[in-house]
Scaffold this motif. Structure first.
Motif, PDB file in Angstrom:
ATOM      1  N   ASP A  87       6.332  10.088   3.698  1.00 52.22           N
ATOM      2  CA  ASP A  87       6.533   9.260   2.502  1.00 52.22           C
ATOM      3  C   ASP A  87       7.783   8.437   2.760  1.00 52.22           C
ATOM      4  N   CYS A  88       7.690   7.115   2.631  1.00 55.14           N
ATOM      5  CA  CYS A  88       8.872   6.282   2.863  1.00 55.14           C
ATOM      6  C   CYS A  88       9.797   6.395   1.641  1.00 55.14           C
ATOM      7  N   PRO A  89      11.020   6.911   1.823  1.00 56.22           N
ATOM      8  CA  PRO A  89      11.914   7.109   0.678  1.00 56.22           C
ATOM      9  C   PRO A  89      12.323   5.785   0.032  1.00 56.22           C
ATOM     10  N   HIS A  90      12.267   4.708   0.816  1.00 52.38           N
ATOM     11  CA  HIS A  90      12.641   3.388   0.276  1.00 52.38           C
ATOM     12  C   HIS A  90      11.525   2.852  -0.616  1.00 52.38           C
ATOM     13  N   MET A  91      10.313   2.881  -0.102  1.00 53.55           N
ATOM     14  CA  MET A  91       9.162   2.414  -0.883  1.00 53.55           C
ATOM     15  C   MET A  91       9.035   3.215  -2.181  1.00 53.55           C
ATOM     16  N   PRO A 106       0.913   0.404  14.396  1.00 52.18           N
ATOM     17  CA  PRO A 106       1.630   0.147  15.659  1.00 52.18           C
ATOM     18  C   PRO A 106       3.130   0.402  15.609  1.00 52.18           C
ATOM     19  N   GLU A 107       3.681   0.770  14.448  1.00 47.82           N
ATOM     20  CA  GLU A 107       5.096   1.190  14.406  1.00 47.82           C
ATOM     21  C   GLU A 107       5.255   2.616  14.933  1.00 47.82           C
ATOM     22  N   CYS A 108       4.124   3.330  15.167  1.00 49.19           N
ATOM     23  CA  CYS A 108       4.199   4.700  15.703  1.00 49.19           C
ATOM     24  C   CYS A 108       4.610   4.658  17.170  1.00 49.19           C
ATOM     25  N   GLY A 155       7.648  -3.325  -3.611  1.00 48.48           N
ATOM     26  CA  GLY A 155       7.727  -3.079  -2.173  1.00 48.48           C
ATOM     27  C   GLY A 155       9.187  -2.846  -1.843  1.00 48.48           C
ATOM     28  N   VAL A 156       9.624  -3.327  -0.693  1.00 51.01           N
ATOM     29  CA  VAL A 156      11.034  -3.137  -0.336  1.00 51.01           C
ATOM     30  C   VAL A 156      11.752  -4.483  -0.222  1.00 51.01           C
ATOM     31  N   HIS A 157      13.077  -4.390  -0.030  1.00 52.52           N
ATOM     32  CA  HIS A 157      13.942  -5.563  -0.140  1.00 52.52           C
ATOM     33  C   HIS A 157      13.507  -6.725   0.758  1.00 52.52           C
ATOM     34  N   VAL A 164       8.512  -9.027  10.535  1.00 55.43           N
ATOM     35  CA  VAL A 164       8.908  -9.364   9.161  1.00 55.43           C
ATOM     36  C   VAL A 164       9.808  -8.295   8.533  1.00 55.43           C
ATOM     37  N   ASN A 165       9.750  -7.058   9.058  1.00 54.05           N
ATOM     38  CA  ASN A 165      10.588  -5.964   8.532  1.00 54.05           C
ATOM     39  C   ASN A 165      12.025  -6.128   9.026  1.00 54.05           C
ATOM     40  N   CYS A 166      12.682  -7.184   8.553  1.00 59.84           N
ATOM     41  CA  CYS A 166      14.077  -7.440   8.937  1.00 59.84           C
ATOM     42  C   CYS A 166      14.718  -8.273   7.831  1.00 59.84           C
ATOM     43  N   TYR A 188       0.803  -1.233   0.000  1.00 57.96           N
ATOM     44  CA  TYR A 188       0.000   0.000   0.000  1.00 57.96           C
ATOM     45  C   TYR A 188       0.831   1.276   0.000  1.00 57.96           C
ATOM     46  N   TYR A 189       2.126   1.180   0.291  1.00 62.83           N
ATOM     47  CA  TYR A 189       2.946   2.396   0.326  1.00 62.83           C
ATOM     48  C   TYR A 189       3.534   2.726  -1.050  1.00 62.83           C
ATOM     49  N   GLN A 190       3.210   1.920  -2.052  1.00 62.86           N
ATOM     50  CA  GLN A 190       3.728   2.196  -3.396  1.00 62.86           C
ATOM     51  C   GLN A 190       2.970   3.370  -4.025  1.00 62.86           C
ATOM     52  N   ALA A 249      13.642   1.047  15.093  1.00 62.24           N
ATOM     53  CA  ALA A 249      12.426   1.794  14.755  1.00 62.24           C
ATOM     54  C   ALA A 249      12.414   2.158  13.276  1.00 62.24           C
ATOM     55  N   CYS A 250      11.231   2.532  12.807  1.00 62.96           N
ATOM     56  CA  CYS A 250      11.052   2.951  11.411  1.00 62.96           C
ATOM     57  C   CYS A 250      11.123   4.476  11.345  1.00 62.96           C
ATOM     58  N   MET A 251      11.908   4.990  10.406  1.00 61.10           N
ATOM     59  CA  MET A 251      12.104   6.443  10.288  1.00 61.10           C
ATOM     60  C   MET A 251      10.807   7.182   9.934  1.00 61.10           C
ATOM     61  N   VAL A 252       9.870   6.499   9.286  1.00 65.47           N
ATOM     62  CA  VAL A 252       8.632   7.156   8.848  1.00 65.47           C
ATOM     63  C   VAL A 252       7.637   7.248  10.016  1.00 65.47           C
ATOM     64  N   HIS A 253       7.549   6.186  10.801  1.00 66.06           N
ATOM     65  CA  HIS A 253       6.522   6.145  11.847  1.00 66.06           C
ATOM     66  C   HIS A 253       6.934   6.874  13.132  1.00 66.06           C
ATOM     67  N   GLY A 280      15.326  -0.284   0.332  1.00 65.39           N
ATOM     68  CA  GLY A 280      15.608  -0.967   1.602  1.00 65.39           C
ATOM     69  C   GLY A 280      14.588  -0.622   2.664  1.00 65.39           C
ATOM     70  N   CYS A 281      15.016  -0.583   3.924  1.00 69.55           N
ATOM     71  CA  CYS A 281      14.086  -0.280   5.013  1.00 69.55           C
ATOM     72  C   CYS A 281      14.914   0.159   6.225  1.00 69.55           C
ATOM     73  N   SER A 282      14.596   1.327   6.771  1.00 73.99           N
ATOM     74  CA  SER A 282      15.378   1.844   7.909  1.00 73.99           C
ATOM     75  C   SER A 282      15.217   0.941   9.129  1.00 73.99           C
ATOM     76  N   LEU A 283      14.050   0.324   9.252  1.00 74.06           N
ATOM     77  CA  LEU A 283      13.806  -0.552  10.396  1.00 74.06           C
ATOM     78  C   LEU A 283      14.664  -1.821  10.289  1.00 74.06           C
TER      79      LEU A 283
HETATM   80 FE1  SF4 Z   1      10.733   0.282   6.445  1.00 73.26          FE
HETATM   81 FE2  SF4 Z   1       9.364   2.194   7.627  1.00 73.26          FE
HETATM   82 FE3  SF4 Z   1       9.626   2.247   5.004  1.00 73.26          FE
HETATM   83 FE4  SF4 Z   1       8.076   0.373   6.168  1.00 73.26          FE
HETATM   84  S1  SF4 Z   1       7.739   2.568   6.134  1.00 73.26           S
HETATM   85  S2  SF4 Z   1       9.580   0.063   4.538  1.00 73.26           S
HETATM   86  S3  SF4 Z   1       9.217   0.029   8.056  1.00 73.26           S
HETATM   87  S4  SF4 Z   1      11.290   2.445   6.495  1.00 73.26           S
END
Ligand code: SF4
Ligand code: 13P
Length: 330
Positions: free
Chosen positions: A281-285, A216-218, A77-79, A130-132, A42-44, A188-192, A102-105
């Motif tokens: 906005d997630c820069p990775h997504m 719940p990542e907030c 999505g991401v990696h 799963v975000n690992c 959904y973040y695409q 933690a996730c940089m976006v949340h 990628g993903c900051s988390l």
């Molecule tokens: Fe990772 Fe956060 Fe982006 Fe999801 S929103 S992919 S947890 S950086």
């Protein structure tokens, strides 16, 4: 250039795209020719969500990846998501439009450090969000997503000691919901982590009755104010079923596209971040674009590879998650 593109230093196959091409039509044609399926989070960006065969949260996407009979999975999505698809369907070709998505988390939990952390708690079961990375999954007993984390912890005996990583916010939320004392990794996730409690309070004053829906990542301060807490699919379903008309959405802003499409008469406001950035906005997504999706399907790259010894270990906790989720009716 009409030959197979190399992945450039920016992480995606780059070549000239004829501007007269209708990329939606071209992607549909390539999908049929190659027996490919497009799975999108959904973040695409909206165009990618609109052309996907399936859009979903992390749990839904893993379930689709496990059961598809396509030869190629294009993972928008991401990696870590594409890796999970490869682990579940190792015989299939899994493509990620931009290999650097990628993903900051996931990055906040380097496997060698997590291994040392884990050694301090030898009698604990390891549950990883799963975000690992695939390596981290290979060190885990059960994987979870934001939609099944509470149910998975509750499915275990009360006396079971548990390490939860890498997201400390999701971990704290699960600990609170289940009354369990979880040992948390500090990720933690940089976006949340950027939503502003003060600005949300002001928005609520301006829009009496507006509901706050939060992932719940907030951070706890945001979750305390929320009327609903859930995964991206949970947030979408809650808004669709609700008789309320206005919602503040505290997760990555990409979800608003589907929320608005499914509920054209309702109003959705992205939760405001601290400062004036577009940092919800997630820069990775958002590294993936329709153009990169087209090139990746056309050229069959960038492709995701996971070493066989990691696949053999990482598949077990993911399958355990899918089994428990099925029992829980998720
Ligand atoms: Fe990772 Fe956060 Fe982006 Fe999801 S929103 S992919 S947890 S950086
Ligand atoms: P879900 O879609 O599972 O809620 O996850 C959100 C997320 O951060 C994915 O990166």
């Amino acid at each position: 250039m009409d030959t197979l593109a190399e992945i450039n230093t920016k992480g995606f196959a780059e070549e000239f795209i004829d501007p007269t091409l209708d990329l939606f039509e071209e992607i549909e044609k390539l999908k049929k020719e190659k027996n490919a399926v497009i799975l999108a989070h959904y973040y695409q960006e909206p165009d990618i969500q609109d052309i996907a065969d399936y859009i979903g949260d992390s749990l839904g996407l893993s379930q689709q990846a496990a059961k598809t009979d396509a030869d190629i999975i294009v993972f928008a999505g991401v990696h870590f998501m594409a890796e999970t698809a490869k682990i579940l369907s190792p015989a299939k070709k899994v493509l990620l439009p931009d290999i650097k998505a990628g993903c900051s988390l996931a990055d906040s939990c380097p496997p060698h450090l997590f291994n040392k952390f884990k050694e301090k708690y030898p009698d604990h079961l390891v549950i990883t969000y799963v975000n690992c990375t695939a390596e981290l999954k290979a060190m885990s007993d059960i994987v979870c997503t934001s939609s099944n984390a509470v149910g998975i912890v509750e499915s275990l005996p009360k006396e079971q000691k548990i390490i939860f990583g890498p997201d400390k916010n999701l971990g704290a939320y699960v600990a609170k919901k289940t009354g369990r004392d979880l040992v948390l990794w500090n990720g933690a996730c940089m976006v949340h982590e950027i939503f502003s409690r003060e600005k949300i309070t002001k928005m609520k004053e301006r829009h009496p009755g507006v509901k706050l829906l939060a992932h719940p990542e907030c951070e706890e301060a945001i979750l305390q104010m929320a009327d609903y807490i859930g995964s991206t699919t949970g947030i979408l379903n809650f808004a669709t079923k609700s008789t309320d008309q206005e919602f503040i959405v505290a997760t990555e802003a990409g979800i608003l596209h589907q929320m608005q499409k499914d509920n054209p008469q309702k109003k959705f406001f992205p939760a405001p971040p601290e400062g004036n950035c577009a940092c919800n906005d997630c820069p990775h997504m958002k590294r993936n674009t329709l153009e990169k999706l087209y090139l990746c399907l056309k050229n069959g790259l960038p492709e995701i590879f996971v070493p066989q010894h990691i696949i053999e270990k990482a598949v077990l906790p993911i399958e355990r998650m899918l089994e428990i989720s099925a029992k829980l009716g998720l």
